[in-house]
Design a protein around this motif. Structure first.
Motif, short mmCIF file in Angstrom:
data_model
loop_
_atom_site.label_atom_id
_atom_site.label_comp_id
_atom_site.label_asym_id
_atom_site.label_seq_id
_atom_site.Cartn_x
_atom_site.Cartn_y
_atom_site.Cartn_z
N SER A 1 -3.99 2.02 -9.11
CA SER A 1 -3.72 0.84 -8.28
C SER A 1 -3.77 -0.42 -9.15
O SER A 1 -4.43 -0.45 -10.18
CB SER A 1 -4.75 0.73 -7.15
N ILE B 1 0.87 -1.18 0.00
CA ILE B 1 0.00 0.00 0.00
C ILE B 1 0.90 1.23 0.00
O ILE B 1 1.74 1.39 0.88
CB ILE B 1 -0.93 0.01 1.23
N HIS C 1 -3.55 5.29 6.55
CA HIS C 1 -3.04 3.95 6.29
C HIS C 1 -3.01 3.10 7.56
O HIS C 1 -3.15 1.87 7.48
CB HIS C 1 -1.66 4.00 5.63
#
Length: 461
Positions: free
Chosen positions: A347, A149, A157
């Motif tokens: 992503s 990530i 996060h």
């Protein structure tokens, strides 16, 4: 009886030079006894002839070169393991920090394990459900994968990592599941958040936590992910468990590596990081995977904060080369109040096709994710066009796709911090969103899936 040395010639920061040593090995553990009787530990960083360079874990303050004794212990840094490590919280060097008892070890394992032999690897193919639609539906994580990530300062996060740790599961398998969570260079408040969240939700029962705080020594930060992976390898390959390893924040790890490299006066590479940063990161990331003939496996979810939100910075850049995709968090979505702020379009999960489809998720998964990607991309283009030329410049189709993009962000990307969506729920939301578009625009989905899964408009059928 271990030989004692009183031959320290120089101390610089956390580094100590010991002369006239014999039989000392790289990464050997060192015991340092100060004149006051205090004991500290260190590790051999370099051996040149009869000189050893030692990094002191607790720092060098108060060490007098004349009355300090040094003993080389003949072994590397080790982690005591048994099934009792589940449910426990350790510091970055594997010492209990939860006021619990010391682990009575089944065995002690050197933390400097080896990357998996490529010929022994089994191909990742089983779907891991995280309960988060943007990951499960669009960037599917597969058992044995390394899926980082990419975040940035101020983005949630930590909350996302805790949510994945709580919710992750392998569907359709009897393999026991465990989470190994390693945090590097975090604040005391973050450490409390993770510990309390794991305990509040009961996730601690199947988890092992390693917490290295910001004021802990840099050498401990470098040991922390290796401690975590050693625990994971024990649970996966000796106890046949599936283990999800969450490593946060790899940027703090790389900063510690740069600090030690500078103290050793090494020639710096890009942005001051050592030239071996790629190799060093690979020794961590490549310890994930599945082994042929073994029921257990290790899936890695490294988290890193991109300095200055820069994807080309050496840490995310090199991580992207070694791992199999990336989930990118968006500051723009975060400003809109959307959680988790996953930036869908850039992503990528390179192994998603191996973990979806009939028998794994559902037959329509591949088609529906392709259609959602395409429609969201077109919707964003329409919104950009409207920002430049005004809404009057949009066609009716453009307006529909623009509305789709807004709904997609609010219903698909946005979800609660405690909302654990099944893959069936995620796919259902996707089809409900596709129903906003004219049927003629659903060009990436097979007709039989449209007939089977697309919700009918009121008055139809």
């Amino acid at each position: 009886m271990l030989k004692e040395y009183r031959t320290i010639s120089e101390i610089a920061g956390p580094l100590m030079l010991v002369q006239d040593v014999e039989g000392v090995k790289f990464e050997e553990l060192v015991e340092i006894e100060l004149g006051s009787g205090e004991n500290r530990r260190g590790r051999v960083l370099e051996v040149s002839g009869n000189t050893a360079l030692v990094q002191i874990f607790e720092g060098s303050s108060g060490i007098n070169v004349t009355d300090t004794k040094v003993r080389f212990l003949g072994r590397g840094l080790e982690l005591a393991v048994s099934m009792d490590i589940l449910g426990r919280v350790f510091d970055g060097l594997g010492r209990p920090r939860d006021d619990g008892p010391k682990i009575i070890p089944e065995k002690r394992l050197n933390i400097d394990g080896f990357p998996l032999n490529p010929t022994a690897r089994d191909y990742p193919s089983e779907f891991i459900q995280t309960g988060i639609s943007t990951i499960d539906g669009l960037n599917t994580m597969v058992r044995g994968q390394k899926l980082p990530i990419f975040s940035a300062a101020g983005l949630p996060h930590s909350r996302l990592a805790a949510q994945i740790a709580r919710q992750a599961k392998v569907l359709g398998t009897e393999t026991k599941f465990a989470v190994v969570f390693a945090a590097m260079g975090i604040t005391f408040e973050e450490a409390e958040f993770f510990t309390n969240d794991f305990r509040r939700t009961g996730a601690i029962e199947r988890a092992v936590m390693f917490l290295n705080l910001a004021d802990d020594p840099a050498i401990e930060r470098i040991a922390t992910p290796r401690m975590a992976l050693t625990a994971a390898e024990y649970l996966a390959y000796e106890k046949d468990m599936h283990v999800l390893v969450i490593l946060t924040d790899m940027t703090n790890y790389a900063e510690a590596l740069r600090e030690i490299s500078a103290a050793r006066k090494e020639v710096p590479g890009r942005r001051g990081y050592p030239g071996y940063l790629y190799t060093d990161l690979a020794t961590i990331y490549e310890r994930a995977g599945r082994i042929r003939g073994s029921a257990g496996s290790i899936t890695q979810l490294p988290i890193l904060t991109m300095p200055e939100d820069d994807k080309t910075h050496p840490i995310p850049d090199l991580t992207g080369y070694i791992t199999e995709g990336q989930i990118i968090l968006s500051r723009e979505l975060h400003r809109k109040g959307i959680y988790p702020p996953v930036e869908v379009l850039p992503s990528l999960s390179r192994l998603k096709d191996k973990g979806i489809g009939e028998g794994k998720t559902r037959e329509d998964h591949s088609d529906s994710l392709n259609q959602l990607y395409a429609a969201y991309a077109r919707g964003n283009e329409a919104k950009e066009l409207a920002a430049i030329l005004g809404e009057a410049a949009l066609t009716e189709a453009d307006k529909l796709f623009s509305r789709f993009a807004d709904e997609f962000e609010q219903r698909y990307i946005q979800q609660g911090e405690d909302e654990d969506r099944s893959i069936t729920e995620t796919l259902k939301i996707g089809w409900e969103l596709m129903a906003l578009l004219p049927r003629a625009e659903l060009k990436r989905v097979r007709d039989e899936y449209i007939e089977k899964y697309l919700p009918q408009a009121e008055g139809e059928g």
